[in-house]
Design a protein around this motif. Sequence first.
Motif, PDB file in Angstrom:
ATOM      1  N   LEU A  18       0.836  -1.198   0.000  1.00  0.00           N
ATOM      2  CA  LEU A  18       0.000   0.000   0.000  1.00  0.00           C
ATOM      3  C   LEU A  18       0.871   1.248   0.000  1.00  0.00           C
ATOM      4  O   LEU A  18       0.576   2.226  -0.694  1.00  0.00           O
ATOM      5  CB  LEU A  18      -0.933  -0.019   1.209  1.00  0.00           C
ATOM      6  N   GLU A  19       1.976   1.208   0.732  1.00  0.00           N
ATOM      7  CA  GLU A  19       2.883   2.352   0.779  1.00  0.00           C
ATOM      8  C   GLU A  19       3.498   2.625  -0.601  1.00  0.00           C
ATOM      9  O   GLU A  19       3.654   3.776  -1.007  1.00  0.00           O
ATOM     10  CB  GLU A  19       3.995   2.122   1.811  1.00  0.00           C
ATOM     11  N   LYS A  24       2.115   1.896  -3.498  1.00  0.00           N
ATOM     12  CA  LYS A  24       1.051   2.444  -4.354  1.00  0.00           C
ATOM     13  C   LYS A  24       0.794   3.911  -4.024  1.00  0.00           C
ATOM     14  O   LYS A  24       0.556   4.720  -4.919  1.00  0.00           O
ATOM     15  CB  LYS A  24      -0.219   1.619  -4.214  1.00  0.00           C
ATOM     16  N   ARG A  25       0.838   4.258  -2.749  1.00  0.00           N
ATOM     17  CA  ARG A  25       0.667   5.667  -2.358  1.00  0.00           C
ATOM     18  C   ARG A  25       1.777   6.523  -2.967  1.00  0.00           C
ATOM     19  O   ARG A  25       1.521   7.602  -3.494  1.00  0.00           O
ATOM     20  CB  ARG A  25       0.693   5.804  -0.842  1.00  0.00           C
ATOM     21  N   ALA A  73       1.242   6.894  -6.728  1.00  0.00           N
ATOM     22  CA  ALA A  73       0.173   7.857  -7.008  1.00  0.00           C
ATOM     23  C   ALA A  73       0.656   9.295  -6.809  1.00  0.00           C
ATOM     24  O   ALA A  73       0.380  10.175  -7.628  1.00  0.00           O
ATOM     25  CB  ALA A  73      -1.041   7.572  -6.123  1.00  0.00           C
ATOM     26  N   GLU A  74       1.399   9.518  -5.747  1.00  0.00           N
ATOM     27  CA  GLU A  74       1.901  10.860  -5.458  1.00  0.00           C
ATOM     28  C   GLU A  74       2.875  11.343  -6.538  1.00  0.00           C
ATOM     29  O   GLU A  74       2.762  12.460  -7.049  1.00  0.00           O
ATOM     30  CB  GLU A  74       2.588  10.866  -4.096  1.00  0.00           C
TER      31      GLU A  74
END
Length: 62
Positions: A14-15, A17-18, A21-22
């Motif tokens: 998840l980290e 993917k974050r 995205a950023e």
Amino acid sequence: MPIIQVEMLKGRTLEQKRALAEKVTQAVVETANCPKEAVKIIIREMEFENYSQGGVLKCDEK
């Protein structure tokens, strides 16, 4: 409104993917000169049995 689609094999956290995205959002903001709120990102994850390279499924690689 830019819409970015990212297709990748499963396995990212998840980290990760974050962060993706950023950073992708920032790159689009800088190059397309648009507000970050306008950037949409779709992340699609594939199973290893649904991806092949050179005629070999990723799940069959050794």
